[in-house]
Design a protein around this motif. Structure first.
Motif, mmCIF file in Angstrom:
data_model
loop_
_atom_site.group_PDB
_atom_site.id
_atom_site.type_symbol
_atom_site.label_atom_id
_atom_site.label_comp_id
_atom_site.label_asym_id
_atom_site.label_seq_id
_atom_site.Cartn_x
_atom_site.Cartn_y
_atom_site.Cartn_z
ATOM 1 N N ASP A 60 0.866 -1.178 0.000
ATOM 2 C CA ASP A 60 0.000 0.000 0.000
ATOM 3 C C ASP A 60 0.902 1.227 0.000
ATOM 4 O OD1 ASP A 60 -1.713 2.137 0.537
ATOM 5 O OD2 ASP A 60 -2.956 0.992 1.933
ATOM 6 N N VAL A 61 0.938 1.917 -1.124
ATOM 7 C CA VAL A 61 1.864 3.033 -1.302
ATOM 8 C C VAL A 61 1.636 4.136 -0.278
ATOM 9 C CG1 VAL A 61 0.433 4.267 -2.971
ATOM 10 C CG2 VAL A 61 2.907 4.509 -3.082
ATOM 11 N N SER A 62 0.432 4.209 0.291
ATOM 12 C CA SER A 62 0.117 5.282 1.245
ATOM 13 C C SER A 62 0.571 4.970 2.664
ATOM 14 C CB SER A 62 -1.391 5.553 1.246
ATOM 15 O OG SER A 62 -2.107 4.478 1.828
ATOM 16 N N LYS A 63 1.081 3.758 2.910
ATOM 17 C CA LYS A 63 1.484 3.365 4.259
ATOM 18 C C LYS A 63 3.008 3.435 4.403
ATOM 19 C CE LYS A 63 -2.481 0.398 5.264
ATOM 20 N NZ LYS A 63 -2.931 -0.971 5.627
ATOM 21 N N PRO A 64 3.501 4.337 5.251
ATOM 22 C CA PRO A 64 4.954 4.505 5.394
ATOM 23 C C PRO A 64 5.693 3.227 5.766
ATOM 24 C CG PRO A 64 3.813 6.348 6.410
ATOM 25 C CD PRO A 64 2.753 5.353 6.030
ATOM 26 N N ASP A 65 5.048 2.343 6.508
ATOM 27 C CA ASP A 65 5.717 1.123 6.953
ATOM 28 C C ASP A 65 5.808 0.054 5.869
ATOM 29 O OD1 ASP A 65 6.092 2.225 9.457
ATOM 30 O OD2 ASP A 65 4.323 1.258 10.346
ATOM 31 N N ASP A 66 5.194 0.287 4.704
ATOM 32 C CA ASP A 66 5.204 -0.716 3.633
ATOM 33 C C ASP A 66 6.416 -0.614 2.713
ATOM 34 O OD1 ASP A 66 2.828 -1.728 4.566
ATOM 35 O OD2 ASP A 66 1.774 -1.594 2.645
ATOM 36 N N HIS A 67 7.113 0.515 2.730
ATOM 37 C CA HIS A 67 8.157 0.741 1.728
ATOM 38 C C HIS A 67 9.397 -0.133 1.938
ATOM 39 C CE1 HIS A 67 5.581 3.952 0.480
ATOM 40 N NE2 HIS A 67 5.780 4.632 1.587
ATOM 41 N N ALA A 68 9.894 -0.185 3.154
ATOM 42 C CA ALA A 68 11.086 -1.001 3.428
ATOM 43 C C ALA A 68 10.830 -2.483 3.176
ATOM 44 C CB ALA A 68 11.583 -0.759 4.855
ATOM 45 N N PRO A 69 9.700 -3.044 3.653
ATOM 46 C CA PRO A 69 9.430 -4.457 3.344
ATOM 47 C C PRO A 69 9.314 -4.733 1.847
ATOM 48 C CG PRO A 69 8.078 -3.743 5.191
ATOM 49 C CD PRO A 69 8.729 -2.513 4.633
ATOM 50 N N LEU A 70 8.759 -3.777 1.097
ATOM 51 C CA LEU A 70 8.671 -3.952 -0.352
ATOM 52 C C LEU A 70 10.063 -4.083 -0.952
ATOM 53 C CD1 LEU A 70 7.117 -3.886 -3.105
ATOM 54 C CD2 LEU A 70 7.512 -1.412 -3.085
ATOM 55 N N ALA A 71 10.961 -3.191 -0.565
ATOM 56 C CA ALA A 71 12.324 -3.225 -1.103
ATOM 57 C C ALA A 71 13.037 -4.519 -0.718
ATOM 58 C CB ALA A 71 13.111 -2.016 -0.604
ATOM 59 N N GLN A 72 12.799 -4.986 0.503
ATOM 60 C CA GLN A 72 13.425 -6.227 0.956
ATOM 61 C C GLN A 72 12.917 -7.420 0.154
ATOM 62 O OE1 GLN A 72 12.422 -6.158 5.114
ATOM 63 N NE2 GLN A 72 13.809 -4.450 5.561
ATOM 64 N N GLU A 73 11.601 -7.482 -0.060
ATOM 65 C CA GLU A 73 11.017 -8.575 -0.820
ATOM 66 C C GLU A 73 11.459 -8.516 -2.285
ATOM 67 O OE1 GLU A 73 8.739 -12.067 -1.331
ATOM 68 O OE2 GLU A 73 9.566 -11.049 0.426
ATOM 69 N N ALA A 74 11.508 -7.298 -2.829
ATOM 70 C CA ALA A 74 11.961 -7.135 -4.209
ATOM 71 C C ALA A 74 13.400 -7.624 -4.359
ATOM 72 C CB ALA A 74 11.850 -5.674 -4.630
ATOM 73 N N SER A 75 14.263 -7.242 -3.441
ATOM 74 C CA SER A 75 15.663 -7.653 -3.486
ATOM 75 C C SER A 75 15.786 -9.178 -3.444
ATOM 76 C CB SER A 75 16.421 -7.036 -2.315
ATOM 77 O OG SER A 75 17.777 -7.404 -2.342
ATOM 78 N N LYS A 76 14.964 -9.792 -2.610
ATOM 79 C CA LYS A 76 14.976 -11.250 -2.488
ATOM 80 C C LYS A 76 14.563 -11.916 -3.801
ATOM 81 C CE LYS A 76 12.840 -14.980 0.208
ATOM 82 N NZ LYS A 76 11.869 -15.282 1.299
ATOM 83 N N LEU A 77 13.491 -11.411 -4.407
ATOM 84 C CA LEU A 77 12.976 -12.004 -5.641
ATOM 85 C C LEU A 77 13.897 -11.729 -6.834
ATOM 86 C CD1 LEU A 77 9.188 -11.187 -5.160
ATOM 87 C CD2 LEU A 77 10.204 -13.476 -5.226
#
Length: 247
Positions: A60-77
């Motif tokens: 959810d782009v509007s949630k500040p806490d979602d950005h770091a987990p997104l980057a971590q998951e993207a890096s993993k994939l």
């Protein structure tokens, strides 16, 4: 245009989903398709069944806490690869046309989704984007090497505003455009391309049934435009027909 890795926000419907469809023939190794509720992303999940390179991520782009987990998951994939192409597509439109109807909550909500969210998401993903730029340093600046495409709107053009209205949407997208220019100035020398695209008045849930541009045509136009972008097009603001839009 041959990006190996792509991340698209708001990919469960409308323009975002169409980007996924039209990128598939380019055979990227990894398409990271984000949405707020993967469980209800029926069309996207159907595409995934026959395309193992699609990975659906909850974001959810509007949630500040979602950005770091997104980057971590993207890096993993991505598994050691950089991110060649980021398409910041997720957005929201509140039809607040009169000054009297503007509220703090509406303004903040619109800014969070249309500007602050894409800014912080880009910040979190920038190490992966810069890795793609560095790993492909022999390539010219392009959407194949390392690029950020921010989906904006013509109504964010100050000089083109002759009707007024939609206060939160206009203002938040103007802010997105300024953010795009800043990122281009700061990271362009590292081989990262930043461009701003207006998709047209598109036949989506946001655009409404009276919109004049089919989603497929809009994305087809933007894809063609993206394929032609070079270093000289840094921070340019244009529509899906590749026509420049005044600031």
């Amino acid at each position: 245009m041959k990006p190996k890795t792509v991340l698209i926000t708001g990919a469960n419907r409308g323009i975002g989903l169409e980007f996924v469809k039209q990128l598939l023939p380019l055979k990227p190794t990894c398409i990271l398709a984000t949405c707020r509720n993967p469980d209800t992303a029926t069309d996207l999940k159907e595409l995934q069944k026959s395309n193992s390179n699609i990975h659906i991520l909850k974001y959810d782009v509007s949630k500040p806490d979602d950005h770091a987990p997104l980057a971590q998951e993207a890096s993993k994939l991505l598994n050691g690869q950089g991110l060649n192409l980021l398409i910041n597509n997720a957005g929201v439109l509140s039809r607040v046309h009169k000054l009297h109807d503007v509220t703090v909550d509406i303004m903040i909500s619109e800014y969070m989704t249309n500007c602050v969210g894409p800014l912080l998401g880009t910040q979190a993903l920038m190490p992966l984007i810069e890795k793609a730029a560095a790993d492909n340093s022999s390539m010219p600046v392009s959407c194949s090497r390392a690029a950020i495409i921010n989906i904006s709107t013509k109504v964010a053009s100050i000089s083109d505003n002759g009707m007024g209205g939609i206060y939160p949407y206009r203002a938040s997208k103007v802010a997105l455009n300024m953010m795009s220019k800043n990122i281009a100035i700061e990271h362009g020398s590292k081989g990262v391309l930043v461009a701003i695209l207006h998709p047209g008045h598109v036949q989506t849930d946001m655009g409404g049934g009276a919109a004049g541009t089919p989603t497929e045509d809009s994305v087809k136009g933007m894809m063609k435009c993206m394929s032609e972008l070079t270093e000289k097009d840094q921070a340019t603001f244009r529509d899906f027909n590749n026509k420049m839009i005044p600031w």
